[in-house]
Scaffold this active site. Structure first.
Site, mmCIF file in Angstrom:
data_model
loop_
_atom_site.group_PDB
_atom_site.id
_atom_site.type_symbol
_atom_site.label_atom_id
_atom_site.label_comp_id
_atom_site.label_asym_id
_atom_site.label_seq_id
_atom_site.Cartn_x
_atom_site.Cartn_y
_atom_site.Cartn_z
ATOM 1 N N ARG A 91 0.839 -1.212 0.000
ATOM 2 C CA ARG A 91 0.000 0.000 0.000
ATOM 3 C C ARG A 91 0.862 1.245 0.000
ATOM 4 O O ARG A 91 1.796 1.351 0.783
ATOM 5 C CB ARG A 91 -0.908 0.032 1.239
ATOM 6 C CG ARG A 91 -1.934 -1.049 1.186
ATOM 7 C CD ARG A 91 -2.919 -0.966 2.323
ATOM 8 N NE ARG A 91 -3.573 -2.259 2.402
ATOM 9 C CZ ARG A 91 -4.524 -2.570 3.252
ATOM 10 N NH1 ARG A 91 -4.941 -1.674 4.127
ATOM 11 N NH2 ARG A 91 -5.057 -3.767 3.244
ATOM 12 N N SER A 184 -7.923 -1.375 0.668
ATOM 13 C CA SER A 184 -8.902 -1.730 1.682
ATOM 14 C C SER A 184 -9.564 -0.525 2.344
ATOM 15 O O SER A 184 -10.172 0.284 1.670
ATOM 16 C CB SER A 184 -8.238 -2.638 2.705
ATOM 17 O OG SER A 184 -9.195 -3.156 3.570
ATOM 18 N N HIS A 185 -9.366 -0.381 3.657
ATOM 19 C CA HIS A 185 -10.070 0.673 4.397
ATOM 20 C C HIS A 185 -9.400 2.041 4.233
ATOM 21 O O HIS A 185 -9.884 3.025 4.768
ATOM 22 C CB HIS A 185 -10.120 0.301 5.876
ATOM 23 C CG HIS A 185 -8.757 0.110 6.474
ATOM 24 N ND1 HIS A 185 -8.012 -1.017 6.240
ATOM 25 C CD2 HIS A 185 -7.998 0.912 7.239
ATOM 26 C CE1 HIS A 185 -6.848 -0.905 6.863
ATOM 27 N NE2 HIS A 185 -6.807 0.267 7.479
ATOM 28 N N ASP A 349 -16.136 -2.158 4.417
ATOM 29 C CA ASP A 349 -15.039 -1.258 4.057
ATOM 30 C C ASP A 349 -14.785 -1.217 2.548
ATOM 31 O O ASP A 349 -15.535 -1.799 1.756
ATOM 32 C CB ASP A 349 -13.764 -1.639 4.817
ATOM 33 C CG ASP A 349 -13.145 -2.929 4.303
ATOM 34 O OD1 ASP A 349 -13.897 -3.798 3.822
ATOM 35 O OD2 ASP A 349 -11.903 -3.080 4.383
ATOM 36 N N ASP A 351 -12.860 -2.721 0.388
ATOM 37 C CA ASP A 351 -12.828 -3.948 -0.408
ATOM 38 C C ASP A 351 -13.794 -5.022 0.093
ATOM 39 O O ASP A 351 -13.728 -6.169 -0.363
ATOM 40 C CB ASP A 351 -11.399 -4.503 -0.479
ATOM 41 C CG ASP A 351 -10.838 -4.839 0.886
ATOM 42 O OD1 ASP A 351 -11.275 -4.237 1.888
ATOM 43 O OD2 ASP A 351 -9.952 -5.712 0.965
ATOM 44 N N ASP A 353 -14.195 -6.646 2.951
ATOM 45 C CA ASP A 353 -13.875 -7.749 3.860
ATOM 46 C C ASP A 353 -14.151 -7.414 5.326
ATOM 47 O O ASP A 353 -14.187 -8.300 6.166
ATOM 48 C CB ASP A 353 -12.431 -8.264 3.657
ATOM 49 C CG ASP A 353 -11.377 -7.189 3.783
ATOM 50 O OD1 ASP A 353 -11.724 -6.014 4.003
ATOM 51 O OD2 ASP A 353 -10.174 -7.531 3.651
ATOM 52 N N ARG A 354 -14.340 -6.121 5.638
ATOM 53 C CA ARG A 354 -14.643 -5.760 7.030
ATOM 54 C C ARG A 354 -16.132 -5.544 7.226
ATOM 55 O O ARG A 354 -16.859 -5.291 6.261
ATOM 56 C CB ARG A 354 -13.940 -4.455 7.405
ATOM 57 C CG ARG A 354 -12.459 -4.551 7.390
ATOM 58 C CD ARG A 354 -11.858 -3.272 7.914
ATOM 59 N NE ARG A 354 -10.406 -3.394 7.920
ATOM 60 C CZ ARG A 354 -9.602 -2.725 8.718
ATOM 61 N NH1 ARG A 354 -10.109 -1.852 9.582
ATOM 62 N NH2 ARG A 354 -8.305 -2.904 8.666
ATOM 63 N N THR A 417 -1.691 -10.533 13.907
ATOM 64 C CA THR A 417 -2.607 -9.671 13.150
ATOM 65 C C THR A 417 -2.433 -9.888 11.643
ATOM 66 O O THR A 417 -1.314 -9.909 11.142
ATOM 67 C CB THR A 417 -2.315 -8.203 13.504
ATOM 68 O OG1 THR A 417 -2.621 -8.024 14.882
ATOM 69 C CG2 THR A 417 -3.131 -7.254 12.671
ATOM 70 N N GLU A 436 -10.926 -10.782 13.802
ATOM 71 C CA GLU A 436 -9.972 -9.809 14.298
ATOM 72 C C GLU A 436 -10.756 -8.650 14.891
ATOM 73 O O GLU A 436 -11.861 -8.336 14.432
ATOM 74 C CB GLU A 436 -9.100 -9.284 13.150
ATOM 75 C CG GLU A 436 -8.209 -10.324 12.529
ATOM 76 C CD GLU A 436 -7.166 -9.673 11.621
ATOM 77 O OE1 GLU A 436 -6.058 -9.439 12.098
ATOM 78 O OE2 GLU A 436 -7.478 -9.396 10.449
ATOM 79 N N SER A 438 -10.288 -5.721 14.392
ATOM 80 C CA SER A 438 -10.323 -4.641 13.422
ATOM 81 C C SER A 438 -11.504 -4.790 12.458
ATOM 82 O O SER A 438 -11.369 -4.526 11.278
ATOM 83 C CB SER A 438 -9.013 -4.618 12.651
ATOM 84 O OG SER A 438 -8.755 -5.902 12.104
ATOM 85 N N LYS A 449 -11.402 -12.530 5.262
ATOM 86 C CA LYS A 449 -12.516 -12.078 6.069
ATOM 87 C C LYS A 449 -13.593 -11.570 5.122
ATOM 88 O O LYS A 449 -13.305 -11.239 3.975
ATOM 89 C CB LYS A 449 -12.074 -11.018 7.067
ATOM 90 C CG LYS A 449 -11.370 -9.799 6.498
ATOM 91 C CD LYS A 449 -10.810 -8.972 7.643
ATOM 92 C CE LYS A 449 -10.227 -7.653 7.161
ATOM 93 N NZ LYS A 449 -8.781 -7.729 6.907
HETATM 94 C C1 VG1 Z 1 -5.075 -3.694 9.979
HETATM 95 C C2 VG1 Z 1 -5.773 -4.477 11.053
HETATM 96 C C3 VG1 Z 1 -5.645 -5.958 10.781
HETATM 97 C C4 VG1 Z 1 -6.185 -6.270 9.380
HETATM 98 C C5 VG1 Z 1 -5.467 -5.427 8.362
HETATM 99 C C6 VG1 Z 1 -6.019 -5.589 6.965
HETATM 100 O O1 VG1 Z 1 -3.701 -3.991 10.005
HETATM 101 O O2 VG1 Z 1 -5.269 -4.161 12.322
HETATM 102 O O3 VG1 Z 1 -6.328 -6.673 11.779
HETATM 103 O O4 VG1 Z 1 -5.998 -7.630 9.079
HETATM 104 O O5 VG1 Z 1 -5.594 -4.039 8.703
HETATM 105 O O6 VG1 Z 1 -7.367 -5.264 6.896
HETATM 106 P P1 VG1 Z 1 -2.617 -3.027 10.694
HETATM 107 O O7 VG1 Z 1 -1.305 -3.656 10.418
HETATM 108 O O8 VG1 Z 1 -2.823 -1.689 10.092
HETATM 109 O O9 VG1 Z 1 -2.978 -3.006 12.144
HETATM 110 V V1 VG1 Z 1 -7.998 -4.691 5.453
HETATM 111 O O10 VG1 Z 1 -9.639 -4.684 5.578
HETATM 112 O O11 VG1 Z 1 -7.240 -3.124 5.427
HETATM 113 O O12 VG1 Z 1 -7.313 -5.572 4.258
HETATM 114 CO CO CO Z 2 -10.519 -4.475 3.839
#
Ligand code: VG1
Ligand code: CO
Length: 626
Positions: A91, A184-185, A349, A351, A353-354, A417, A436, A438, A449
């Protein structure tokens, strides 16, 4: 530049998308539209002219169809620093990805890292969340895939496929893997983020052994192999062939919807959603689930058309931050906290998955959500009729799920994580439901997810509980389900504080400082009113393949089960994001209605003083509290 395509045929498939017309996938008078001339940012350096390599003269993975071939170009390139993947893919700011060869280098490095049999003549899936730059990126990825000898690309119409849908399509079509174009988010648009993830043949995110190899190859890359084919029209469902290479544009929803119909009892859910005394709201946050929400919730499950908000995927998510939490999904939260608000609300979110799940004036923490789904799965969800095989959570996620595993006598795992750590356990048949903190919840129906799955799981639980309720009778609410769960298992108060985009130096120093404390700590030491059981930097050995992931988060675990945990985010694109996770178990039912921020105040203060966060980062307050 010459464009001598030996063969060019187009096959039309029936579009499942309403209103889709049958029209040619490619204008028959198509002029040469190469990767270079189409304005895509893969350019040769000025004094290193492109060398055309044809199938017959090259061993560079050219595709031959009988005597016919497509041309493969070798584009010289140089290594680019910093292409190391984080928690979930690579990213960066989109402007970084739009630099010459940035994306192309990483994609070629990926092919250089895979065993030949994993991509040569193989089928790969491609899709994303519709964010800015996805369209250009699709063309780059398709041409490099063809240049490296991939046989077939299945791509979502308009480049759209949610992360769970990519996983589902890989599994259903027995593809060898797939690309997900999403950060993603993280927000999208010309000034924000872009990202790329690669998943393997069981649909799971590539393990670190592969992503480390890709990173290694980005540091020594010198050549990108590109097929000389025009841009593919992604706007219509159908197949385009060039020699032995084909691109099939697929409906992004149908495979995924079919899977959901297998997992859940749609009649049961339809019974709930079509009740006049049940209010439902889904906020797609102008992200990818906008493409799925109407076909699934409205067209198939009988929800009212106006129950979907922000249902059109936009390249910049309507200027929003597509992260379904109490801060960024505020519009939904406001509606859900009205007296006359809906009974059930959810958001997903970028993509897909959340998920965030809310009842009327009630927020379900993701840590509770996965535990409650696990506790109710067998009776409410057909897929789990024989009972879940095992449960798992990421380390910082609260211990609520542990209690369900104990009660149901199920194998239980605590992993670092990131969803990639669940895949091996699922493939080995040891794990069915996991989550998770998150806002990620899912199961072994796929290897990601899955936001819509989580919403359907909750709707199944509510539908099951209310199936005999007559009109006018009070329904079992989201809050009732959660409180009943707390009464049975106790409540794990949980909160996460995020300090986004701190200076990396201060954040790294803080982590070093904490690691130093941990290395000197001893059980029995007093921390305020808490007594330390142990402190460590979490390390995980995968029980299936023995791989080790270390430095996964500093944790202080106290004798009453309370925990404070510190991690740096691995998904940000600028600076460092510090995450503090705080948890405390409360068995006493009379204390379950206390606000989590109040219940956790002493531990939060302790976390701030132990870490000297203010001193190291200069931050007075977190940017997001969940
Ligand atoms: C975050 C979350 C983690 C999740 C990851 C990807 O990672 O804490 O639990 O699996 O995002 O989610 P980090 O390293 O920023 O804490 V997604 O929906 O952005 O693919
Ligand atoms: Co996501």
């Amino acid at each position: 530049m010459s464009s001598t395509y030996a063969r060019f045929d187009t096959v039309f498939l029936l579009s499942r998308l309403a209103g889709a017309k049958y029209s040619p996938l490619w204008p028959s008078s198509s002029s040469s539209s190469s990767l270079l001339s189409s304005g895509i940012h893969l350019r040769a350096k000025p004094n290193s002219p492109l060398r055309s390599v044809t199938a017959s003269s090259s061993s560079s993975g050219a595709i031959v169809s009988g005597s016919e071939s497509i041309e493969i170009k070798s584009v010289p390139t140089k290594p680019i620093e910093g292409q190391k993947t984080g928690t979930s893919g690579l990213r960066k700011k989109v402007k970084v990805f739009m630099q010459d060869n940035y994306l192309a280098n990483w994609i070629q490095a990926l092919f250089n890292s895979l065993p030949l049999e994993d991509y040569k003549d193989a089928t790969l899936v491609l899709g994303g969340d519709g964010r800015y730059f996805n369209k250009e990126a699709s063309q780059i990825i398709i041409k490099i895939a063809a240049g490296n000898g991939v046989g077939n690309i299945l791509v979502g119409q308009e480049g759209i496929l949610s992360t769970p849908a990519v996983s589902a399509v890989i599994r259903k079509r027995k593809a060898n893997g797939g690309f997900i174009m999403s950060a993603s988010h993280n927000p999208g648009g010309p000034d924000y983020d872009w990202g790329i993830k690669f998943n393997y043949s069981s649909g799971q995110p590539a393990p670190e052994s592969i992503t480390d190899k890709i990173y290694g190859n980005t540091l020594s890359i010198s050549e990108i192999k590109v097929a000389e084919i025009p841009d593919i029209d992604l706007s219509h469902v159908g197949v385009t062939k060039y020699g032995n290479f084909s691109v099939e544009v697929i409906d992004p929803v149908s495979d995924y919807l079919e899977l959901m119909e297998d997992v859940f009892d749609f009649d049961l859910i339809r019974g709930l959603l079509s009740r006049s005394d049940f209010g439902f709201m889904f906020d797609a946050m102008h992200a990818v689930t906008g493409a799925y929400a109407k076909p699934i919730f409205v067209d198939n499950l009988g929800a009212k058309p106006d129950s979907i908000s922000n249902g059109v995927p936009l390249e910049d998510f309507g200027h929003g931050h597509p992260d379904p939490n109490l801060t960024y999904a505020k519009d939904l939260v406001d509606v859900m906290y009205r007296d006359d608000g809906p009974d059930f609300g959810a958001a997903s979110d970028g993509d897909g998955d959340r998920n965030m799940v809310l009842g009327n004036k009630f927020f379900v923490t993701p840590s509770d959500s996965v535990a409650i789904i696990a506790a109710n799965a067998q009776e409410a969800i057909p897929y789990f009729r024989a009972g879940p095989k095992g449960l798992a959570r990421s380390m910082p996620t609260s211990g609520a799920l542990d209690r369900v595993a104990e009660k149901l006598k199920l194998p239980f795992f605590e992993v670092p994580t990131g969803w990639k750590f669940f895949g091996n356990l699922m493939d080995a048949g040891k794990l069915s439901i996991c989550g998770e903190e998150s806002f990620g919840t899912g199961s072994d129906h796929i290897r990601e997810k899955d936001g819509i799955w989580a919403v359907l799981a909750w709707l199944s639980i509510l539908a099951h509980r209310n199936k005999d309720k007559k009109s006018g009778e009070k329904l079992v609410s989201v809050a009732d389900v959660v409180k009943e769960y707390w009464a049975t298992y106790g409540r794990n108060f949980f909160s996460r504080y995020d300090y986004e985009e701190c200076e990396s130096e201060g954040a790294n120093k803080m982590m070093e400082y904490l690691r130093d404390i941990v290395s000197k700590s001893k059980g029995g030491e007093n921390y305020g009113n808490y007594v330390l059981q142990f402190a460590d930097d979490f390390s995980y050995t995968d029980p299936v393949d023995g791989s080790v992931a270390s430095k996964q988060g500093v944790r202080f675990v106290f004798t009453d089960g309370s925990r404070i945990i510190f991690r740096l985010s691995g998904t940000g694109s600028a600076g460092a994001t510090v995450r503090i996770y705080i948890e405390q178990f409360e068995p006493d039912v009379s204390k379950h209605d206390v606000d989590a921020q109040i219940a956790l105040k002493p531990l939060i203060d302790l976390a701030l003083s132990v870490s000297k966060l203010k001193e190291f980062t200069g931050r007075e307050k977190p940017t997001v509290i969940t």
